[in-house]
Design a protein around this motif. Structure first.
Motif, PDB file in Angstrom:
ATOM      1  N   THR A   1      -7.134   0.095   3.903  1.00  0.00           N
ATOM      2  CA  THR A   1      -6.493  -1.195   3.597  1.00  0.00           C
ATOM      3  C   THR A   1      -5.012  -1.191   3.984  1.00  0.00           C
ATOM      4  O   THR A   1      -4.437  -2.244   4.230  1.00  0.00           O
TER       5      THR A   1
ATOM      6  N   ARG B   1      -0.431  -3.248   7.429  1.00  0.00           N
ATOM      7  CA  ARG B   1       0.368  -2.916   8.615  1.00  0.00           C
ATOM      8  C   ARG B   1       0.099  -3.907   9.755  1.00  0.00           C
ATOM      9  O   ARG B   1       1.016  -4.320  10.462  1.00  0.00           O
TER      10      ARG B   1
ATOM     11  N   ARG C   1      -1.328 -10.643  -0.503  1.00  0.00           N
ATOM     12  CA  ARG C   1      -2.228  -9.653  -1.109  1.00  0.00           C
ATOM     13  C   ARG C   1      -3.565 -10.300  -1.465  1.00  0.00           C
ATOM     14  O   ARG C   1      -4.623  -9.738  -1.218  1.00  0.00           O
TER      15      ARG C   1
ATOM     16  N   ARG D   1      -3.565   1.312  -2.334  1.00  0.00           N
ATOM     17  CA  ARG D   1      -2.664   1.514  -3.473  1.00  0.00           C
ATOM     18  C   ARG D   1      -3.202   0.884  -4.751  1.00  0.00           C
ATOM     19  O   ARG D   1      -2.855   1.307  -5.850  1.00  0.00           O
ATOM     20  N   ASP D   2      -4.020  -0.178  -4.594  1.00  0.00           N
ATOM     21  CA  ASP D   2      -4.485  -0.980  -5.735  1.00  0.00           C
ATOM     22  C   ASP D   2      -6.000  -1.068  -5.753  1.00  0.00           C
ATOM     23  O   ASP D   2      -6.564  -1.999  -6.319  1.00  0.00           O
TER      24      ASP D   2
ATOM     25  N   ARG E   1       3.692  13.095   7.374  1.00  0.00           N
ATOM     26  CA  ARG E   1       4.053  11.830   8.015  1.00  0.00           C
ATOM     27  C   ARG E   1       4.940  12.052   9.243  1.00  0.00           C
ATOM     28  O   ARG E   1       5.326  11.100   9.914  1.00  0.00           O
TER      29      ARG E   1
ATOM     30  N   ARG F   1       9.505   3.960   0.703  1.00  0.00           N
ATOM     31  CA  ARG F   1       8.284   3.149   0.673  1.00  0.00           C
ATOM     32  C   ARG F   1       7.520   3.379  -0.643  1.00  0.00           C
ATOM     33  O   ARG F   1       6.992   2.438  -1.232  1.00  0.00           O
TER      34      ARG F   1
ATOM     35  N   ASP G   1       6.555   0.527  -3.314  1.00  0.00           N
ATOM     36  CA  ASP G   1       5.154   0.280  -3.678  1.00  0.00           C
ATOM     37  C   ASP G   1       4.926   0.423  -5.187  1.00  0.00           C
ATOM     38  O   ASP G   1       4.099  -0.272  -5.765  1.00  0.00           O
TER      39      ASP G   1
ATOM     40  N   ARG H   1       7.082  -2.687  -7.248  1.00  0.00           N
ATOM     41  CA  ARG H   1       6.872  -4.124  -7.016  1.00  0.00           C
ATOM     42  C   ARG H   1       6.083  -4.737  -8.174  1.00  0.00           C
ATOM     43  O   ARG H   1       5.392  -4.034  -8.918  1.00  0.00           O
TER      44      ARG H   1
HETATM   45  O1   DC Z   1      -1.329   3.711   3.454  1.00  0.00           O
HETATM   46  P1   DC Z   1      -0.278   3.162   4.404  1.00  0.00           P
HETATM   47  O2   DC Z   1       0.984   3.986   4.437  1.00  0.00           O
HETATM   48  O3   DC Z   1      -0.801   2.897   5.767  1.00  0.00           O
HETATM   49  O4   DC Z   1       0.122   1.739   3.775  1.00  0.00           O
HETATM   50  C1   DC Z   1       1.125   0.937   4.354  1.00  0.00           C
HETATM   51  C2   DC Z   1       1.798   0.092   3.292  1.00  0.00           C
HETATM   52  O5   DC Z   1       0.895  -0.898   2.821  1.00  0.00           O
HETATM   53  C3   DC Z   1       2.267   0.873   2.079  1.00  0.00           C
HETATM   54  O6   DC Z   1       3.670   1.038   2.095  1.00  0.00           O
HETATM   55  C4   DC Z   1       1.847   0.057   0.888  1.00  0.00           C
HETATM   56  C5   DC Z   1       0.975  -1.033   1.415  1.00  0.00           C
HETATM   57  N1   DC Z   1      -0.379  -1.026   0.850  1.00  0.00           N
HETATM   58  C6   DC Z   1      -0.569  -1.777  -0.285  1.00  0.00           C
HETATM   59  O7   DC Z   1       0.379  -2.333  -0.827  1.00  0.00           O
HETATM   60  N2   DC Z   1      -1.814  -1.895  -0.809  1.00  0.00           N
HETATM   61  C7   DC Z   1      -2.858  -1.271  -0.250  1.00  0.00           C
HETATM   62  N3   DC Z   1      -4.072  -1.433  -0.778  1.00  0.00           N
HETATM   63  C8   DC Z   1      -2.661  -0.474   0.905  1.00  0.00           C
HETATM   64  C9   DC Z   1      -1.399  -0.355   1.426  1.00  0.00           C
END
Ligand code: DC
Length: 206
Positions: free
Chosen positions: A33, A38, A102, A125-126, A152, A163, A167, A170
């Motif tokens: 996701t 991105r 979102r 993340r969620d 990374r 970042r 995350d 927020r």
């Molecule tokens: O996992 P990633 O680093 O490719 O994710 C990129 C950005 O997207 C990360 O900074 C937070 C956001 N993200 C999010 O808010 N919710 C998700 N389900 C996946 C990623």
């Protein structure tokens, strides 16, 4: 609805690599996701829109056509490489903090998973807290900041840490460990070891 394994965690905790490998081991589908947020960010930047312009970003999110396999494509444009670029690393947290954007992504994530034949390993993340609160297994991956920054590569520890705080801090669906998630610290584990642990948890009756 097909079965779900939800994997959340901060940047560089190993989510994509591990989720992909768990999906392969089980014969399930895999959804990254982060690649969707991105891709949305790449499209926002391509159109010259300010990532903090909530209304304009939400409008793009509502109308976008996004696929993540076999390559990441948004509105017909292949952004598979662009989504890992520095401008996207910098802007993605603002786009991912946009509540309407979102909601548009979550709707797509649920529809995509529902259409998979067996099960889906979804990472983000969620995922366990908001997108699939009824997932069969919830995993929260962690690793030390040093190790996550090393993974990374070019992004650097400062950008990864920035970042992560964006995350976590927020208002809309912040990065949180679900209360019923199993926690796996991947700092000193190989990919195979993490995959084995997750598959073991999946088979453990609760
Ligand atoms: O996992 P990633 O680093 O490719 O994710 C990129 C950005 O997207 C990360 O900074 C937070 C956001 N993200 C999010 O808010 N919710 C998700 N389900 C996946 C990623």
């Amino acid at each position: 609805m097909s079965e779900i394994i939800a994997i959340d965690g901060p940047a560089g905790s190993g989510k994509s690599t591990v989720a992909r490998a768990v999906a392969a081991a089980l014969g399930w589908s895999f959804l990254d996701t982060g690649a969707m947020y991105r891709a949305l960010t790449a499209e926002v930047l391509r159109r010259g829109i300010d990532p903090h312009d909530d209304e304009a970003v939400a409008a793009i999110a509502a109308d976008a056509t996004i696929s993540t396999v076999p390559r990441v494509v948004i509105n017909g444009v292949d952004v598979d490489e662009t989504i890992r670029s520095e401008p996207v690393n910098v802007a993605v947290s603002a786009v991912a903090a946009n509540p309407a954007a979102r909601r548009a992504m979550v709707t797509r994530q649920r529809a995509w998973a529902a259409a998979q034949p067996v099960g889906t390993v979804v990472e983000g993340r969620d995922i366990a807290t908001v997108v699939f609160p009824d997932a069969r297994l919830k995993v929260y991956l962690t690793a030390s900041l040093d190790e996550r920054a090393r993974r990374r590569g070019d992004e650097g520890a400062h950008s990864v840490a920035r970042r992560d705080s964006a995350d976590r801090d927020r208002v809309a669906s912040p990065l949180r460990q679900a209360s019923d998630a199993v926690v796996v610290d991947t700092t000193d584990l190989s990919i195979d070891q993490v995959v084995e642990e997750i598959v073991r948890w999946l088979k453990t009756p609760n």
